[in-house]
Design a protein around this motif. Structure first.
Motif, PDB file in Angstrom:
ATOM      1  N   LEU B   2       0.887  -1.309  -0.006  1.00  0.00           N
ATOM      2  CA  LEU B   2       0.055  -0.007  -0.163  1.00  0.00           C
ATOM      3  C   LEU B   2       0.841   1.406  -0.015  1.00  0.00           C
ATOM      4  O   LEU B   2       0.395   2.402   0.126  1.00  0.00           O
ATOM      5  CB  LEU B   2      -0.889  -0.144   1.249  1.00  0.00           C
ATOM      6  CG  LEU B   2      -2.062  -1.041   1.009  1.00  0.00           C
ATOM      7  CD1 LEU B   2      -2.831  -1.212   2.253  1.00  0.00           C
ATOM      8  CD2 LEU B   2      -2.948  -0.826  -0.126  1.00  0.00           C
ATOM      9  N   LYS B   3       2.245   1.159  -0.230  1.00  0.00           N
ATOM     10  CA  LYS B   3       3.170   2.226   0.012  1.00  0.00           C
ATOM     11  C   LYS B   3       3.069   2.938  -1.453  1.00  0.00           C
ATOM     12  O   LYS B   3       3.077   1.940  -2.440  1.00  0.00           O
ATOM     13  CB  LYS B   3       4.409   1.803   0.434  1.00  0.00           C
ATOM     14  CG  LYS B   3       4.507   1.678   1.869  1.00  0.00           C
ATOM     15  CD  LYS B   3       5.800   1.218   2.195  1.00  0.00           C
ATOM     16  CE  LYS B   3       5.943   0.306   3.720  1.00  0.00           C
ATOM     17  NZ  LYS B   3       7.002  -0.737   3.616  1.00  0.00           N
ATOM     18  N   GLY B   4       3.213   4.125  -1.369  1.00  0.00           N
ATOM     19  CA  GLY B   4       3.385   4.950  -2.940  1.00  0.00           C
ATOM     20  C   GLY B   4       2.195   5.156  -3.621  1.00  0.00           C
ATOM     21  O   GLY B   4       1.293   4.226  -3.398  1.00  0.00           O
ATOM     22  N   MET B   5       2.152   6.379  -4.182  1.00  0.00           N
ATOM     23  CA  MET B   5       0.906   6.603  -4.943  1.00  0.00           C
ATOM     24  C   MET B   5       0.350   5.865  -5.885  1.00  0.00           C
ATOM     25  O   MET B   5      -0.696   5.532  -5.992  1.00  0.00           O
ATOM     26  CB  MET B   5       1.391   8.156  -5.691  1.00  0.00           C
ATOM     27  CG  MET B   5       1.279   9.286  -4.719  1.00  0.00           C
ATOM     28  SD  MET B   5      -0.283   9.326  -4.183  1.00  0.00           S
ATOM     29  CE  MET B   5      -0.663  10.599  -4.951  1.00  0.00           C
ATOM     30  N   THR B   6       1.426   5.080  -6.760  1.00  0.00           N
ATOM     31  CA  THR B   6       0.911   4.324  -7.793  1.00  0.00           C
ATOM     32  C   THR B   6       0.114   3.229  -7.291  1.00  0.00           C
ATOM     33  O   THR B   6      -1.037   2.840  -7.759  1.00  0.00           O
ATOM     34  CB  THR B   6       2.009   3.702  -8.628  1.00  0.00           C
ATOM     35  OG1 THR B   6       2.947   4.586  -8.970  1.00  0.00           O
ATOM     36  CG2 THR B   6       1.765   2.865  -9.843  1.00  0.00           C
ATOM     37  N   SER B   7       0.502   2.623  -6.211  1.00  0.00           N
ATOM     38  CA  SER B   7      -0.420   1.411  -5.717  1.00  0.00           C
ATOM     39  C   SER B   7      -1.510   1.899  -5.252  1.00  0.00           C
ATOM     40  O   SER B   7      -2.639   1.221  -5.632  1.00  0.00           O
ATOM     41  CB  SER B   7       0.476   0.668  -4.369  1.00  0.00           C
ATOM     42  OG  SER B   7       1.619   0.550  -4.898  1.00  0.00           O
ATOM     43  N   GLN B   8      -1.791   2.857  -4.475  1.00  0.00           N
ATOM     44  CA  GLN B   8      -2.982   3.339  -3.885  1.00  0.00           C
ATOM     45  C   GLN B   8      -3.859   3.779  -4.845  1.00  0.00           C
ATOM     46  O   GLN B   8      -5.045   3.589  -5.053  1.00  0.00           O
ATOM     47  CB  GLN B   8      -2.646   4.612  -3.111  1.00  0.00           C
ATOM     48  CG  GLN B   8      -1.796   4.217  -1.672  1.00  0.00           C
ATOM     49  CD  GLN B   8      -1.650   5.355  -0.997  1.00  0.00           C
ATOM     50  OE1 GLN B   8      -2.787   6.413  -0.496  1.00  0.00           O
ATOM     51  NE2 GLN B   8      -0.334   5.614  -0.336  1.00  0.00           N
ATOM     52  N   ARG B   9      -3.382   4.517  -6.083  1.00  0.00           N
ATOM     53  CA  ARG B   9      -4.243   4.782  -7.459  1.00  0.00           C
ATOM     54  C   ARG B   9      -4.831   3.645  -7.874  1.00  0.00           C
ATOM     55  O   ARG B   9      -5.928   3.448  -8.325  1.00  0.00           O
ATOM     56  CB  ARG B   9      -3.248   5.454  -8.269  1.00  0.00           C
ATOM     57  CG  ARG B   9      -3.324   6.986  -7.737  1.00  0.00           C
ATOM     58  CD  ARG B   9      -2.154   7.846  -8.803  1.00  0.00           C
ATOM     59  NE  ARG B   9      -1.989   9.014  -8.505  1.00  0.00           N
ATOM     60  CZ  ARG B   9      -1.042   9.805  -8.949  1.00  0.00           C
ATOM     61  NH1 ARG B   9      -0.166   9.313  -9.683  1.00  0.00           N
ATOM     62  NH2 ARG B   9      -0.796  11.120  -8.506  1.00  0.00           N
ATOM     63  N   LEU B  10      -3.912   2.574  -8.227  1.00  0.00           N
ATOM     64  CA  LEU B  10      -4.211   1.423  -8.673  1.00  0.00           C
ATOM     65  C   LEU B  10      -5.476   0.736  -7.832  1.00  0.00           C
ATOM     66  O   LEU B  10      -6.338   0.214  -8.501  1.00  0.00           O
ATOM     67  CB  LEU B  10      -3.038   0.416  -8.944  1.00  0.00           C
ATOM     68  CG  LEU B  10      -2.145   0.843  -9.963  1.00  0.00           C
ATOM     69  CD1 LEU B  10      -1.020  -0.455  -9.891  1.00  0.00           C
ATOM     70  CD2 LEU B  10      -2.583   0.915 -11.454  1.00  0.00           C
ATOM     71  N   LEU B  11      -5.245   0.703  -6.536  1.00  0.00           N
ATOM     72  CA  LEU B  11      -6.385  -0.015  -5.931  1.00  0.00           C
ATOM     73  C   LEU B  11      -7.590   0.802  -6.053  1.00  0.00           C
ATOM     74  O   LEU B  11      -8.719   0.079  -6.135  1.00  0.00           O
ATOM     75  CB  LEU B  11      -5.997   0.071  -4.367  1.00  0.00           C
ATOM     76  CG  LEU B  11      -4.811  -1.091  -4.168  1.00  0.00           C
ATOM     77  CD1 LEU B  11      -4.502  -1.154  -2.972  1.00  0.00           C
ATOM     78  CD2 LEU B  11      -5.323  -2.731  -4.407  1.00  0.00           C
ATOM     79  N   ALA B  12      -7.472   2.121  -5.888  1.00  0.00           N
ATOM     80  CA  ALA B  12      -8.693   2.824  -6.220  1.00  0.00           C
ATOM     81  C   ALA B  12      -9.383   2.743  -7.760  1.00  0.00           C
ATOM     82  O   ALA B  12     -10.553   2.620  -7.627  1.00  0.00           O
ATOM     83  CB  ALA B  12      -8.312   4.463  -6.058  1.00  0.00           C
ATOM     84  N   LEU B  13      -8.490   2.687  -8.463  1.00  0.00           N
ATOM     85  CA  LEU B  13      -8.944   2.342  -9.871  1.00  0.00           C
ATOM     86  C   LEU B  13      -9.648   0.961 -10.323  1.00  0.00           C
ATOM     87  O   LEU B  13     -10.688   0.946 -10.587  1.00  0.00           O
ATOM     88  CB  LEU B  13      -7.897   2.542 -10.877  1.00  0.00           C
ATOM     89  CG  LEU B  13      -8.275   2.535 -12.309  1.00  0.00           C
ATOM     90  CD1 LEU B  13      -9.080   3.878 -12.437  1.00  0.00           C
ATOM     91  CD2 LEU B  13      -7.171   2.781 -13.194  1.00  0.00           C
ATOM     92  N   PHE B  14      -8.970   0.303  -9.216  1.00  0.00           N
ATOM     93  CA  PHE B  14      -9.631  -1.260  -9.412  1.00  0.00           C
ATOM     94  C   PHE B  14     -11.154  -1.248  -8.596  1.00  0.00           C
ATOM     95  O   PHE B  14     -12.094  -1.880  -9.372  1.00  0.00           O
ATOM     96  CB  PHE B  14      -8.836  -2.146  -8.643  1.00  0.00           C
ATOM     97  CG  PHE B  14      -9.378  -3.737  -8.512  1.00  0.00           C
ATOM     98  CD1 PHE B  14      -9.428  -4.465  -9.533  1.00  0.00           C
ATOM     99  CD2 PHE B  14      -9.786  -4.156  -7.257  1.00  0.00           C
ATOM    100  CE1 PHE B  14      -9.934  -5.760  -9.485  1.00  0.00           C
ATOM    101  CE2 PHE B  14     -10.229  -5.274  -7.261  1.00  0.00           C
ATOM    102  CZ  PHE B  14     -10.196  -5.987  -8.307  1.00  0.00           C
ATOM    103  N   ALA B  15     -11.187  -0.429  -7.599  1.00  0.00           N
ATOM    104  CA  ALA B  15     -12.468  -0.313  -6.858  1.00  0.00           C
ATOM    105  C   ALA B  15     -13.321   0.190  -7.859  1.00  0.00           C
ATOM    106  O   ALA B  15     -14.651  -0.208  -7.834  1.00  0.00           O
ATOM    107  CB  ALA B  15     -12.278   0.323  -5.646  1.00  0.00           C
ATOM    108  N   ALA B  16     -12.958   1.240  -8.290  1.00  0.00           N
ATOM    109  CA  ALA B  16     -13.789   1.943  -9.296  1.00  0.00           C
ATOM    110  C   ALA B  16     -14.395   0.926 -10.483  1.00  0.00           C
ATOM    111  O   ALA B  16     -15.435   1.208 -10.674  1.00  0.00           O
ATOM    112  CB  ALA B  16     -13.354   3.291  -9.757  1.00  0.00           C
TER     113      ALA B  16
END
Lengths: 883, 65
Positions: B2-16
């Protein structure tokens, strides 16, 4: 109609082109100039996901169920969003431990269990055979459409040897053998094959788009035309809406998406191209969005072709799965139909080649080798090169897999649509998800848990999906579908435990995954993992932390280099082994193979190399057979882990020291360069201009002298600093009176202060007990603080107070000025080397070493130095020396 | 992870992505309406799909600072 000879000729010519591409790719790889080392090629190779199923089946499905062909491609979209997190981890694990198949991945994670490897292989073979059959069926029916009059279907030949499909299956097997098993590579990478796959991905996309454009814009007046015509017909209109009249429509949609999401990672061919054939894990960064884009493009014309076909031929006259061929044919565009057929063949061969290579590797490494190694006769035959045997097993496996596909094609192929066959395979490989994903993120998963989960999932998959598919083809009595086995209604395969109403796929996926996950989790939680499982769990879950130099090797015992060398030679060949060991020797810093220490690291190295060739479970068995091992307990695992992490901490400390040193060197050079540059510039000017006025010349020389003084001061200080830091400085300790020290320093700057109109005041206690310290060093410290203060106070109205305070614990000296002060967030910086806090005065004449040195000196005597200041309110530097 | 912007963005995008492709947001597109002559439902799916690809490309191709 197209002449059969032409169709066969074009197909063979196309296969030859593919082979040429593969040959080129291999040659370039040997020359070290890889053609596949690009994220674009990597993304295109992932498009092996689009098989004949996509090519023919999507249109068929769209003609029956409208937009319901889409979830199969939306799933991969979702999967690719997470690929950078999940697939990258898989790649890292596979690369680090030389894992070459999904069976090996699972087996290796759960303690290199041969049983688990075998089970995964078995599931894969059973699950993938229908998929192989699908490709054969697609090519066969495509060929029939091309060569027979429209609407007529191929008659089944009377004799088995007269069946063209059989020869096609064998030809594909031969093609795969030449592609994939020409030589043995311990990392199972096939550059040529990947190049060919990427090429065929381009061909199938272009061919499909061409047909789509032809249908949409050639036969109809564009998308709008097709859709409006379809909407005008009552029997087609419903295809453009979500609801196709099925119950639980949303859950079915979700199921299909989930299934596709898992398949795009866990299908053997996807694992092969995405993980095993990956050249550089950074390629994933671009591939994760290029691959979904490819899927989107190849799907754009699916609905128009399906609707166009239905509008043109009418419903239920021509098999919709052949629309891409029959539409151009009906219009008299035979060449276009042939192009489309080549595209379809392209999609089918790509799938067959990669899948067969991946599955044959699994069958060889994870099913046959462990069994062979177990037979005593084989074990005793210790000599001899086994590389030929390995290749032989793989080639046989490829032929067998394709023949199995052919048999299934005959058993069930004719009654089933392509899409349904494909989904059966998807549901089979989805069973790997709990064990693989759980194994990558959860250290608690055990071998027994994975075994139980896979078995439960596989049994339910067979019972609720595979058996019904065979029953519906008429090969097994369909009675048990209708009434349940032995008439027990709640055991009905498609309404297990009375769960009715769902479509059979959602039903099967729900039960199999539910049983799979439950068994995996609960059996894992039932017993603690054994030592080897625990150590592998650590290596997998923490793979990103463990790829540094200090990564732990979970092995203990005794080994001989010659034994290991010999063992490796048997599986990888003599020449290659020599090279590997020579490289290893260089890596550990010895000159000769004989000097390699036979330690745990070497054993690990050999085992990893063998894993690439024969799978982790077999590699484990083979290595164990030539070394004397001590059993590893859970405590040992923890101990080894602790040692490794201590080593890592030490290593990191060294690294940071090294980094500091580099920083220091670059700062020093930078500081030296500034005065040198100005000296050089000024002297050059004087040299170039002999008629320079004396006054100017004097001024320049003055600067040169000042800069030279600064240089020597800097060099002295750097040397001083280095000495103090290294602990080589000389200290002449004596009893000193702090008042004398301060007075001495104040006297030496008194002149400067007078010149600049700075009021310098001292406040000293009447009596002061002596301290044990080096007087000269302390004078240096006070002088440093004073000259610092002089730099920053305003000329004319400057004010500096020096105070000495006595206490029982020691002496405190404060130097307070009324200068511009230093903002609190900069306080730490002033004590860093070469860090001169920037200020409005822009005063940069110091060396940036005075304060750090002073602090070092004070700290040497057990004291401390600090700063109290606010911007605009002056600064107060203080130090304290204990008694 | 969950570290790093990329990982967080990817998770958010996946949820979306999951939400956009499932009940109930899927219902938004299921109407008998045509846009540029194309029925809304297939068009909507392709538009969402293309938007997800664009977002994913953006997340992956911008290096976090």
């Amino acid at each position: 109609m197209v002449a059969p000879a032409l169709v066969v000729g074009v197909t063979l010519a196309y296969l030859l082109i593919l082979f040429a591409v593969a040959y080129f790719g291999d040659k370039r790889a040997e020359a070290g100039r890889s053609v596949i080392a690009s994220p674009w090629v990597y993304a295109l190779s992932m498009a092996v996901y689009c098989t004949a199923w996509t090519y023919f089946g999507s249109v068929g499905r769209a003609a029956n169920a409208g937009v319901w062909f889409l979830p199969i491609y939306l799933g991969p979209m979702l999967a690719m969003i997470l690929a950078w997190l999940v697939v990258r981890k898989m790649i890292r694990i596979a690369k680090t431990y030389r894992i070459t198949s999904i069976a090996d991945f699972v087996a290796s994670r759960y303690g290199k269990s041969p049983l688990l490897a075998g089970l995964v292989t078995l599931i894969t073979v059973v699950g993938i055979v229908p998929y192989m059959a699908l490709q054969l069926k697609a090519i066969a029916s495509g060929y029939a459409v091309l060569t027979l009059p429209l609407g007529q279907s191929m008659a089944t030949p009377a004799d088995w040897w007269a069946d063209g499909v059989l020869y096609m299956a064998l030809a594909l097997a031969g093609f795969t053998i030449v592609f994939g098993t020409r030589h043995l590579d311990s990392s199972e990478r096939h550059e040529g094959m990947v190049a060919a796959i990427a090429f065929e991905s381009v061909v199938k996309l272009l061919a499909f788009l061409l047909v789509g454009a032809f249908v949409t814009y050639g036969m109809f007046g564009g998308m709008g035309d097709i859709f409006s015509q379809a909407l005008a017909q009552d029997n087609l209109k419903h295809l453009l809406a979500f609801d196709q009249g099925q119950p639980f429509a949303y859950s079915q949609w979700f199921t299909l998406t989930l299934l596709a999401m898992l398949s795009v990672v866990f299908l053997p061919r996807q694992f092969q191209v995405m993980v095993v054939e990956n050249v550089d894990e950074r390629h994933l960064r671009r591939a994760v969005w290029v691959f979904p884009l490819y899927l989107l493009l190849i799907n754009i014309f699916v609905l128009p072709i399906a609707l166009g076909g239905l509008l043109y031929f009418g419903v239920d006259t021509v098999d919709p799965e052949t629309f891409v061929l029959s539409l151009p044919l009906a219009q008299g565009y035979n060449w276009l139909a042939l192009v489309a057929f080549v595209g379809g063949v392209s999609a089918a061969t790509g799938m067959v080649v990669v899948e067969a290579i991946a599955v044959s590797t699994m069958v060889c490494n994870d099913l046959v080798m462990p069994l062979l190694l177990r037979t005593r006769r084989f074990g005793e035959r210790s000599g001899g090169d086994l590389t030929g045997l390995l290749l032989g097993i793989r080639r046989t496996a490829i032929v067998l897999i394709l023949l199995l596909g052919y048999v299934y094609f005959h058993l069930a192929g004719n009654t089933y649509a392509l899409v349904s066959i494909g989904l059966i395979s998807f549901a089979a490989v989805a069973q790997f998800a709990p064990a693989v994903l759980g194994g990558m993120y959860w250290k608690g998963g055990t071998r027994n848990g994975a075994l139980a989960g896979l078995l439960a999932g596989f049994v339910l998959w067979t019972y609720t999906l595979m058996l019904p598919s065979l029953a519906k083809s008429g090969w097994v009595s369909a009675n048990f579908l209708e009434y349940g086995p032995l008439g027990i209604a709640w055991l009905k395969p498609e309404a297990f435990l009375g769960l009715e109403g769902m479509d059979n796929l959602s039903h099967a996926l729900f039960w199999s995954l539910f049983a799979n996950i439950s068994a995996y989790v609960w059996v894992s939680l039932w017993q603690r993992p054994a030592a080897r499982e625990a150590s592998q769990a650590l290596l997998f879950v923490d793979v990103f932390q463990r790829t540094s130099v200090a990564h732990p090797v979970f092995w203990q015992g005794q080994a001989k280099v010659t034994d290991l060398l010999h063992l490796t030679g048997r599986f990888l060949g003599e020449a290659k082994t020599e090279r590997l060991f020579a490289d290893y020797a260089q890596q550990v810093g010895v000159y000769d193979i004989g000097q390699i220490p036979a330690d745990a690291k070497l054993v690990h190295f050999v085992e990893t190399q063998l894993t690439g060739a024969i799978g982790s479970a077999s590699a484990r068995v083979m290595v164990a057979s030539v070394v004397e091992e001590e059993a590893l307990e859970l405590d040992d695992v923890m101990r080894i882990l602790e040692e490794a992490s201590e080593l890592r901490v030490a290593l990191e400390k060294l690294k940071s020291l090294d980094h500091l040193k580099d920083d220091f060197m670059s700062s020093v050079t930078h500081e030296l360069r500034t005065p040198l540059t100005s000296i050089r510039a000024l002297t050059e000017m004087m040299q170039d201009d002999p008629e320079m006025e004396l006054e100017q010349r004097q001024q320049f020389l003055g600067i040169v002298v000042a800069e030279t003084e600064r240089l020597s001061r800097l060099v002295n200080q750097v040397l001083d600093m280095a000495k103090i830091e290294a602990g080589h400085a000389e200290w002449h300790n004596s009893d000193v009176d702090m008042r004398e020290i301060v007075q001495q320093a104040v006297n030496s700057v008194a002149g400067t202060c007078r010149e600049r109109g700075i009021a310098l005041q001292t406040e000293l206690p009447p009596q002061l007990a002596p301290l044990r310290a080096d007087a000269d060093r302390l004078v240096q410290v006070v002088l440093n603080l004073l000259s610092n203060a002089i730099k920053f106070v305003p000329e004319g109205s400057g004010k500096i107070d020096v105070r000495v305070r006595d206490s029982a614990a020691g002496v405190t000296v404060e130097v307070q000025d009324n200068g511009i002060g230093i903002a609190p967030d900069k306080h730490a910086q002033v004590f860093e080397k070469f860090r001169q806090v920037e200020n409005a005065a822009g005063s940069q004449q110091g060396t940036g070493l005075g304060l750090p040195i002073s602090r070092q000196i004070v700290e040497h005597f057990g004291g401390r130095m600090w700063l109290a200041s606010q911007a605009g309110r002056g600064a107060c530097f203080s130090f304290f020396l204990p008694r | 992870m969950l570290k790093g912007m990329t990982s967080q963005r990817l998770l958010a995008l996946f949820a979306a992505g999951v939400v956009l492709f499932n009940f109930p947001l899927l219902m938004l597109w299921d109407h008998e309406v045509q846009v540029w002559g194309i029925p809304l439902f297939p068009l909507g799916l392709f538009v969402v799909w293309a938007a997800l690809i664009a977002a994913l490309a953006w997340v992956m191709e911008t290096r976090e600072g």
